[in-house]
Design an enzyme around this catalytic site. Structure first.
Site, short mmCIF file in Angstrom:
data_model
loop_
_atom_site.label_atom_id
_atom_site.label_comp_id
_atom_site.label_asym_id
_atom_site.label_seq_id
_atom_site.Cartn_x
_atom_site.Cartn_y
_atom_site.Cartn_z
N CYS A 1 0.83 -1.20 0.00
CA CYS A 1 0.00 0.00 0.00
C CYS A 1 0.87 1.26 0.00
CB CYS A 1 -0.98 -0.05 1.18
SG CYS A 1 -2.40 1.04 0.94
N GLU B 1 -1.16 -8.66 4.95
CA GLU B 1 -0.97 -8.79 6.41
C GLU B 1 -2.30 -8.72 7.15
OE1 GLU B 1 -0.76 -6.08 4.77
OE2 GLU B 1 -1.08 -4.30 6.03
N HIS C 1 -3.53 -5.69 0.93
CA HIS C 1 -2.91 -5.89 2.24
C HIS C 1 -2.90 -7.36 2.65
CE1 HIS C 1 -2.49 -1.74 3.79
NE2 HIS C 1 -3.53 -1.46 3.03
#
Lengths: 759, 270
Positions: free
Chosen positions: B89, B221, B219
């Site tokens: 990002c 994560e 994302h």
């Protein structure tokens, strides 16, 4: 010798300084200092005695709210409430919760107002030593298609923009919240904000200078954004009638970037201080700025303080002392630490996190010294700017307000024609009944990587905030303005009831509540009566809905009162008690969402339907009527239903659960079907308005077919239908295909408010 | 145990969960502040991750100031030495601004992440999307090496995620594609909503020619565990999520774990 000013001089000071305090209050202040108060003293006491800070009208009423429960660590009184949450790996974790309004600023400057709303509330959680793990916005706007539609649509867009621009950059997941539209908010929107976080029990920080400061030298460090003139008079602004553009200068300017860096720097400082076992005090700067934080840190620790305003980092030259001391510049904190560790603390802020490099004049600096003389002493450019006996500052004022009952009785509609297909279609594609997805799509609800349910997936958002622990945290905020309008007592009670149901529907046991009480002027006896009624409703509901065993209530551990919310003509907003409930599920793996799982499963109705459609979505959208009979609050039944639902979920037997509230059973079913995309619900019930659309509290629960055969259902539970193939809701002789409505349901808000189609 | 450095700039806000999922993948991880080039170059790391957030408040352009920080000189050097580097990002925006991706002339900016283009809305968009790897991605890129070519979902959350390039570079870009936006069944996205931001060629992640540096907007994560997948997700991952047992929902990896598993495999984690 006394040179006490005369009343006329005081009157002049009050009006020329645009103070909200009464002349009587100014006289009281002059008596305290035994001379004409300094400008700084006027503004400091104006803030401290404002409704916003002093709760001067509400305090006697708020005392009735239940706050006592075994899990409560810190009840109302400090910046945020604290309850015990879970024990993991030898660490006791506490939940920190805070709830506030930012209504007037958001009406005047929606982007900045909504942004600083989040900014202020997260600071309250941070300054208890916690990491903030979520925020939530409860929004009430006027009618986007009404007389003031254009203004309202601009405010909605601005508020949502303020929330995402601030909240997303902060790195705090936004857990959604709710949005309602009612013409009563045309001139005065409500932006209520909730924030919460986690802190190890032995790392809770208090907002007063510690005991140790009586024995060794302690100083006050101010850290964060350099002080400017923004937000001067903010608390006063929040405590008066909203009048046109007046007050624009009182709105603060937020900086989430600095807040983010500061919160990491603060954590590093806290680590440093805890690591050395040093006692300290920590408080955010909100209403009243430096003046409040310095005087409160000192007074609540039983000390006095000398403040040197020349040491305050500023970003504007030649600010008068009262502006430096009382402006509400955002992103600042005050820290009371021993003089011996000052260099190390300053170095964390100024060297390790390089505050001076990130923003001109941004830095941590020592601005005051605590001492044992109980005086609030401020100097600026060699002059005394304040010298006040410190205990008076925090003493506060209390008023007994008059109340006068409002006749709320309203008639029921004469006829109630019901065509399930047409009615459900109309409700789901109305501004009140459509999806809030478009708003949530601007919010980052997944940062921190702990989010289990995002907004809209379940009745409440759920996160897993303690690394390694299975404990889930559920949160929901609710308040129905139409109920409040028809019956403020029931408005208050159902705010608690609905928030409890939303938390329970995910499998979480409610552990505490917060409230934000939004009303008209406390000087208006009718508005004050509404306020008292709503608080009584909340009290009654919390007393009925305690989950800690024994007679313990659901404790209200933090909250806020917002008065003076009214139209330009002076009409109060609908009584708007808004309640957030926090719940805990021991094992988040068992948490339930609203997505239907399997064709053929049984759908249970928890909570027998009653003929009480006053304020319902059905009346409002389909009959153009408000009705009069708001659902009764049945405390012991609510509790029984919640206990039963929690039992089934914890046994792993519930496949999906949705509470029944706005729109009744039919809308709850439609929302479950819409979420599951390929499944629906076929009801085996009578198709009348009471069954389909009454908002009697309850739940819909999906279970395996054999559950019904093996379990004796309590008298308030019945089999209402089964999960059917295809995304539709159907009953005796009718069916609504929801896939064909999906676009309108999910796009309605965007099309009216963002794209202004057909307005 | 191999070690990854997570580099935090002022305004980063995904550093903790990024460091956490690296550790969960068998890779030690440490967070370094922007001004800790000394500590970082003393310790070095086997891989580098630039996390999401709003570095330097997105002043001027998202990622541009961070890309000029001294610490990025060190990351640049390590990238040139072939160490795996991932920007997520805002981290992806930093990598584009540092000229590491697509890296035709390392150090010179060769593309941009522009504001989202979507019908009837502007600004931030937070949502789950479906992705699939580019042709050369699985073979070349350590971060994508564990992918099997099927469509998989990840969340996005950004206001400026639209990859754009000069007209004359459009052909060249194709061999740098890490991930593209697609439909739940894996067909190429045909505009909104499957392509959420108007990115050219549906690009969601872009790598350098060697494949060791990856700039990705989604994302991973935040989607490390199966329990993080939305219950109303369409397709294979939605079914898997809805039908999982208690045990599985905790223990089974989410789609984002594949990215870190790829790195772990590359670094020889057993």
């Amino acid at each position: 010798m006394s040179d006490r000013p005369n009343r006329e001089d005081l009157e002049n000071e009050v009006s020329s300084r645009h103070l909200a305090m009464t002349v009587d209050e100014a006289e009281k202040l002059a008596g305290y200092v035994d001379r004409m108060p300094t400008p700084l003293e006027f503004h400091l006491f104006d803030t401290m005695w404002s409704e916003h800070c002093s709760y001067k009208s509400s305090k006697p009423v708020l005392k009735t709210l239940p706050t006592d429960s075994p899990g409560v660590v810190i009840g109302p009184g400090e910046d945020a409430g604290v309850v015990s949450f879970c024990n993991h790996d030898g660490v006791e974790w506490d939940l920190v919760v805070a709830h506030e309004s930012h209504n007037h600023p958001s009406q005047v400057l929606p982007v900045e107002g909504a942004a600083t709303g989040i900014g202020g509330i997260v600071r309250d959680v941070y300054c208890m030593g916690a990491r903030v793990t979520g925020s939530m916005d409860l929004l009430r706007f006027g009618d986007p298609l009404g007389k003031k539609g254009e203004t309202t649509r601009g405010i909605v867009r601005g508020v949502v923009e303020g929330i995402w621009k601030y909240g997303n950059a902060l790195g705090v997941p936004n857990m959604g919240g709710d949005t309602e539209f009612h013409p009563g908010y045309d001139d005065n929107c409500l932006v209520n904000v909730v924030a919460f976080g986690m802190v190890p029990h032995d790392r809770i920080v208090h907002s007063f200078v510690p005991e140790e400061a009586h024995r060794e030298p302690y100083v006050l460090i101010l850290t964060g954004k350099p002080t400017d003139s923004t937000g001067f008079g903010g608390a006063t602004f929040a405590s008066a009638d909203l009048d046109g553009e007046q007050g624009i200068g009182s709105v603060q300017v937020a900086d989430p970037f600095l807040k983010r860096v500061l919160s990491e720097a603060n954590q590093a400082v806290l680590d440093l201080l805890f690591g050395k076992d040093i006692k300290f005090g920590f408080k955010d700067l909100g209403a009243g700025g430096i003046a409040c934080v310095t005087s409160e840190l000192a007074a609540h620790g039983g000390l006095g303080i000398d403040v040197d305003l020349d040491a305050v980092p500023v970003s504007m030259e030649n600010l008068p002392p009262e502006v430096i001391a009382c402006s509400e510049t955002q992103e600042r904190y005050g820290l009371a630490v021993p003089a011996a560790v000052v260099d190390e603390v300053l170095s964390v802020y100024n060297d390790r996190f390089e505050l001076p490099r990130l923003f001109p004049n941004c830095r941590a600096a020592v601005i005051g010294k605590f001492n044992s003389k109980p005086v609030y002493n401020v100097v600026c450019r060699g002059q005394n700017a304040a010298a006040t006996p410190i205990n008076y500052i925090t003493e506060g004022v209390v008023y007994q307000r008059k109340e006068h009952a409002v006749n709320c009785g309203a008639p029921e509609p004469a006829e109630r024609p019901c065509n399930p297909r047409e009615n459900l279609t109309k409700i789901l594609t109305s501004l009140s009944g459509c999806s809030r997805n478009h708003i949530w799509s601007y919010y980052d609800s997944e940062v921190q990587g702990v989010t289990r349910f995002r907004p809209g997936e379940a009745d409440s958002c759920v996160s897993v905030p303690v690394e390694g622990s299975r404990a889930g945290l559920a949160v929901s905020g609710d308040g129905n303005p139409w109920y409040g309008e028809l019956d403020p007592f029931l408005g208050g009670a159902h705010s608690v009831g609905e928030a409890v149901r939303n938390v329970v529907a995910t499998g979480a046991t409610p552990i505490c509540a917060t409230d934000c009480l939004n009303f008209g002027s406390p000087e208006d006896p009718e508005a004050f009566w509404q306020f008292k009624q709503a608080v009584t409703g909340i009290t009654e509901a919390c007393n009925a809905l305690g989950f800690s065993g024994g007679d313990y209530p659901l404790p209200v551990v933090s909250g806020n009162v917002s008065f003076y919310n009214q139209s330009k003509g002076g009409k109060s907003i609908p009584p708007s008690p808004i309640v957030a409930v926090f719940g805990k599920i021991h094992d988040h793996r068992k948490a339930t969402d609203i997505v239907l799982r399997k064709q053929g499963n049984a759908v249970l109705l928890v909570g027998t339907r009653k003929d009480e459609l006053g304020g319902s979505l059905f009346y409002r959208t389909c009959l153009g009527h408000h009705g009069g009979t708001v659902p009764v609050f049945r405390g012991s039944l609510e509790k029984k239903m919640a206990d039963w639902v929690l039992g089934v979920i914890h046994d792993g037997k519930a496949r999906s659960v949705h509470d029944i509230s706005g729109g009744g059973l039919a809308v709850a079913a439609a929302e479950m079907a819409l979420a599951s995309r390929t499944l629906g619900i076929q009801f085996s019930l009578d198709s009348n308005p009471v069954t389909l659309f009454s908002e009697t509290p309850g739940y819909l629960m999906e279970v395996d077919p054999d559950f019904v055969e093996n379990v004796t259902l309590p008298e308030f539970v019945s089999v209402a239908g089964r999960v059917s193939a295809g995304c539709s809701v159907s009953g005796n002789g009718w069916e609504v295909d929801l896939n064909s409505l999906r676009k309108q349901w999910s796009d309605k808000l965007a099309s009216v408010i963002w794209r202004e189609e057909g307005v | 145990m191999p070690c990854a450095a997570v580099i935090r700039f002022p305004g980063s806000n995904c550093e903790f969960e990024t460091a956490r999922v690296l550790r969960n993948s068998g890779i030690d991880s440490r967070i370094y502040n922007w001004n800790e080039i000394g500590r970082l170059s003393d310790n070095k790391a086997d891989a580098y991750v630039l996390p999401g957030g709003f570095s330097f408040q997105d002043r001027i352009r998202a990622g541009v100031i961070a890309s000029r920080e001294n610490i990025m000189d060190f990351v640049f050097e390590e990238a040139m030495n072939g160490k795996p580097v991932l920007g997520i990002c805002n981290g992806a925006q930093v990598l584009i601004e540092s000229g590491l991706v697509p890296g035709w002339k390392p150090g010179s900016v060769q593309g941009a992440l522009a504001g989202n283009l979507a019908p009837g809305r502007s600004g931030y968009l937070s949502r789950w999307v479906y992705l699939k790897p580019g042709k050369e991605a699985v073979a070349k890129c350590p971060w994508l090496s564990a992918l099997e070519g099927d469509a998989f979902p990840l969340p996005i959350a950004h206001a400026e995620g639209r990859f754009v390039f000069r007209e004359e570079d459009m052909d060249k870009v194709k061999s740098h594609i890490g991930l593209t936006y697609c439909t739940p069944d894996g067909s190429a996205a045909d505009g909104w909503p499957d392509n959420p931001n108007g990115s050219v060629l549906n690009i969601a992640a872009l790598m350098n020619a060697e494949g060791n540096v990856l700039a990705m907007m989604p994302h991973p994560e935040r989607s490390y565990h199966l329990w993080q997948v939305p219950p109303d997700m369409q397709g294979f991952w939605g079914d898997k999520r809805r039908n999982s047992s208690l045990k599985d929902i905790e223990e089974q990896p989410g789609p984002g774990a594949i990215i870190f598993k790829g790195l772990a495999k590359y670094l020889g984690v057993k």
